[in-house]
Design an enzyme around this catalytic site. Structure first.
Site, mmCIF file in Angstrom:
data_model
loop_
_atom_site.group_PDB
_atom_site.id
_atom_site.type_symbol
_atom_site.label_atom_id
_atom_site.label_comp_id
_atom_site.label_asym_id
_atom_site.label_seq_id
_atom_site.Cartn_x
_atom_site.Cartn_y
_atom_site.Cartn_z
ATOM 1 C CB CYS A 1 -13.791 0.006 3.301
ATOM 2 S SG CYS A 1 -13.055 -1.561 2.844
ATOM 3 C CG HIS B 1 -13.139 0.134 7.407
ATOM 4 N ND1 HIS B 1 -14.036 -0.914 7.277
ATOM 5 C CD2 HIS B 1 -12.092 -0.154 6.582
ATOM 6 C CE1 HIS B 1 -13.542 -1.782 6.408
ATOM 7 N NE2 HIS B 1 -12.377 -1.343 5.987
ATOM 8 C CG ASN C 1 -12.265 -5.099 6.033
ATOM 9 O OD1 ASN C 1 -13.398 -4.647 5.846
ATOM 10 N ND2 ASN C 1 -11.175 -4.557 5.507
HETATM 11 O O1 UT7 Z 1 -10.333 -2.182 4.250
HETATM 12 C C1 UT7 Z 1 -9.367 -2.065 3.239
HETATM 13 C C2 UT7 Z 1 -8.900 -3.445 2.832
HETATM 14 N N1 UT7 Z 1 -7.944 -3.957 3.793
HETATM 15 C C3 UT7 Z 1 -6.637 -3.860 3.574
HETATM 16 O O2 UT7 Z 1 -6.227 -3.319 2.571
HETATM 17 C C4 UT7 Z 1 -5.684 -4.462 4.596
HETATM 18 C C5 UT7 Z 1 -4.632 -3.480 5.040
HETATM 19 N N2 UT7 Z 1 -3.366 -4.146 5.346
HETATM 20 C C6 UT7 Z 1 -3.204 -5.009 6.380
HETATM 21 O O3 UT7 Z 1 -4.116 -5.220 7.171
HETATM 22 C C7 UT7 Z 1 -1.841 -5.636 6.565
HETATM 23 O O4 UT7 Z 1 -0.917 -5.016 5.695
HETATM 24 C C8 UT7 Z 1 -1.844 -7.185 6.299
HETATM 25 C C9 UT7 Z 1 -2.549 -7.905 7.437
HETATM 26 C C10 UT7 Z 1 -2.479 -7.486 4.974
HETATM 27 C C11 UT7 Z 1 -0.400 -7.714 6.290
HETATM 28 O O5 UT7 Z 1 0.236 -7.396 7.505
HETATM 29 P P1 UT7 Z 1 1.690 -6.734 7.487
HETATM 30 O O6 UT7 Z 1 2.134 -6.608 8.888
HETATM 31 O O7 UT7 Z 1 1.599 -5.456 6.683
HETATM 32 O O8 UT7 Z 1 2.562 -7.846 6.789
HETATM 33 P P2 UT7 Z 1 3.419 -7.732 5.453
HETATM 34 O O9 UT7 Z 1 2.538 -7.557 4.269
HETATM 35 O O10 UT7 Z 1 4.529 -6.724 5.668
HETATM 36 O O11 UT7 Z 1 4.048 -9.162 5.381
HETATM 37 C C12 UT7 Z 1 4.982 -9.632 6.357
HETATM 38 C C13 UT7 Z 1 5.292 -11.085 6.049
HETATM 39 C C14 UT7 Z 1 5.624 -11.332 4.581
HETATM 40 O O12 UT7 Z 1 6.626 -12.317 4.524
HETATM 41 P P3 UT7 Z 1 8.167 -11.928 4.309
HETATM 42 O O13 UT7 Z 1 8.197 -11.199 2.997
HETATM 43 O O14 UT7 Z 1 8.511 -11.045 5.461
HETATM 44 O O15 UT7 Z 1 8.844 -13.242 4.294
HETATM 45 C C15 UT7 Z 1 4.336 -11.903 4.022
HETATM 46 O O16 UT7 Z 1 4.558 -12.738 2.910
HETATM 47 O O17 UT7 Z 1 4.152 -11.892 6.330
HETATM 48 C C16 UT7 Z 1 3.842 -12.697 5.191
HETATM 49 N N3 UT7 Z 1 2.401 -12.930 5.175
HETATM 50 C C17 UT7 Z 1 1.829 -13.933 5.863
HETATM 51 N N4 UT7 Z 1 2.342 -14.890 6.655
HETATM 52 C C18 UT7 Z 1 1.474 -15.749 7.227
HETATM 53 C C19 UT7 Z 1 1.437 -12.232 4.532
HETATM 54 N N5 UT7 Z 1 0.229 -12.783 4.793
HETATM 55 C C20 UT7 Z 1 0.437 -13.832 5.605
HETATM 56 C C21 UT7 Z 1 -0.393 -14.787 6.230
HETATM 57 N N6 UT7 Z 1 0.158 -15.700 7.030
HETATM 58 N N7 UT7 Z 1 -1.743 -14.759 6.068
#
Ligand code: UT7
Length: 330
Positions: free
Chosen positions: A117, A257, A287
């Site tokens: 990125c 980004h 992204n």
């Molecule tokens: O450019 C660099 C590359 N990009 C990145 O590295 C992305 C950066 N990170 C993010 O954008 C966010 O961390 C995400 C969008 C990936 C995830 O959002 P979050 O608010 O940080 O969610 P989380 O990882 O804390 O997950 C919350 C819950 C989890 O379930 P439990 O453990 O609370 O039951 C996940 O398993 O959401 C669940 N989850 C989903 N649920 C529905 C994770 N992905 C999904 C999904 N749909 N696609």
């Protein structure tokens, strides 16, 4: 070489995204996810995917032609092309080979930059340095990705985040518009596992087992990147302000980004920076890694958001974990 450093400006921009639009709902058929979850957590509504077999270089060439038109240049005038990508056409040779040929840039040399990125900013800095030093007079810097070729479509934590596209930027010596006022980059290699594609390189050539486990595809610890990105975003803005001796109010537009709307909003909350002065198009393209800033900047220009005389800030972070920034005056 010149005795004093020359100023480096932006003479042209262009972008291309594949025609195929993939809305959030598309993932509902195969993953335990919903359109609402994706939109609420990321701000993304859709992304573009390249056609099967459409290589990264094809996107680069289409974006590059538009940038040449915008700059009023012929391809044979180009002296250097740098392609920033983590999804090259082949592992060998560099994607620049196909781009140089496809553009008919017969007098240009070049290479690829693999810095995810942050890649477009890394390439921009390299070209900026060479032009400033008088080694070359112009360069095309492209950020381009076909991330759909390395996404793990079984992983809901990463598959929903990415899209394909390309953005091209032409730099020229002593060009009055878009002069680069500051730029920098950084890396914390201890955090490399946060975003990786482990099989397929010299350390771990792809095995049959990798094809089963998905180790040949992108893996992401999104939560770790989230926290890192929010903090780094703020650090980089503060660095720009300190380096240039300006106030936050002096920045006309931030083109960050396009990682996740919540990351951008969280970073800005503590900075007291108005969302009106941020350009966001991740709702359309998600992204696109190295392509995200040059696509966004080109669209921001087309929408009249880049105003003459204003300072424009670029901020990026990603795999490495690495980061970069630059400020230009339009
Ligand atoms: O450019 C660099 C590359 N990009 C990145 O590295 C992305 C950066 N990170 C993010 O954008 C966010 O961390 C995400 C969008 C990936 C995830 O959002 P979050 O608010 O940080 O969610 P989380 O990882 O804390 O997950 C919350 C819950 C989890 O379930 P439990 O453990 O609370 O039951 C996940 O398993 O959401 C669940 N989850 C989903 N649920 C529905 C994770 N992905 C999904 C999904 N749909 N696609």
């Amino acid at each position: 070489m010149v005795d004093t450093l020359r100023k480096v400006g932006i003479a042209g921009t262009g972008h291309y995204v594949p025609e195929r639009i993939v809305p959030n709902k598309w993932f509902e058929d195969t993953l335990d996810t919903t359109d609402e979850w994706i939109f609420d957590r990321t701000g993304m509504r859709e992304r573009r995917f390249a056609e099967k077999g459409q290589p990264c270089s094809d996107l680069c060439i289409k974006a590059g032609k538009k940038a040449l038109d915008d700059a009023g240049m012929k391809p044979e005038e180009l002296q250097l092309i740098i392609v920033a990508t983590v999804t090259p056409d082949h592992l060998l040779p560099a994607t620049i080979a196909f781009v140089q040929d496809g553009l008919g840039a017969i007098n240009a040399g070049g290479w690829d930059v693999n810095n995810a990125c942050t890649g477009w900013l890394s390439a921009l800095m390299s070209a900026q340095g060479m032009i400033a030093a008088g080694i070359i007079d112009n360069a095309m810097v492209i950020g381009a990705e076909v991330l759909s070729s390395m996404m793990n479509f079984k992983d809901r934590g990463s598959a929903i985040l990415f899209g394909d596209g390309a953005g091209a930027t032409i730099l020229k010596a002593d060009h009055p518009r878009g002069q680069i006022l500051c730029s920098s980059s950084g890396m914390d290699g201890r955090q490399w596992k946060a975003i990786s594609r482990q099989a397929g390189g010299s350390k771990q050539p792809v095995t049959h087992e990798d094809l089963e486990t998905g180790d040949h595809l992108m893996a992401l610890h999104g939560n770790d990147v989230f926290k890192f990105a929010v903090a780094k975003f703020r650090d980089l803005i503060r660095e720009q302000v300190a380096t240039l001796g300006i106030g936050l109010d002096d920045i006309g537009l931030i083109v960050p980004h396009q990682v996740n709307l919540r990351i951008i909003q969280s970073a800005l909350k503590k900075l007291d920076f108005d969302m009106d002065r941020i350009f966001v198009n991740l709702q359309k393209y998600s992204n696109t890694s190295a392509a995200s800033i040059p696509i966004a900047f080109d669209e921001a220009r087309a929408e009249g958001r880049v105003k003459e005389g204003e300072l424009i800030s670029f901020i990026a972070f990603g795999a490495g974990l690495g980061w970069g920034q630059a400020v230009i005056r339009w």
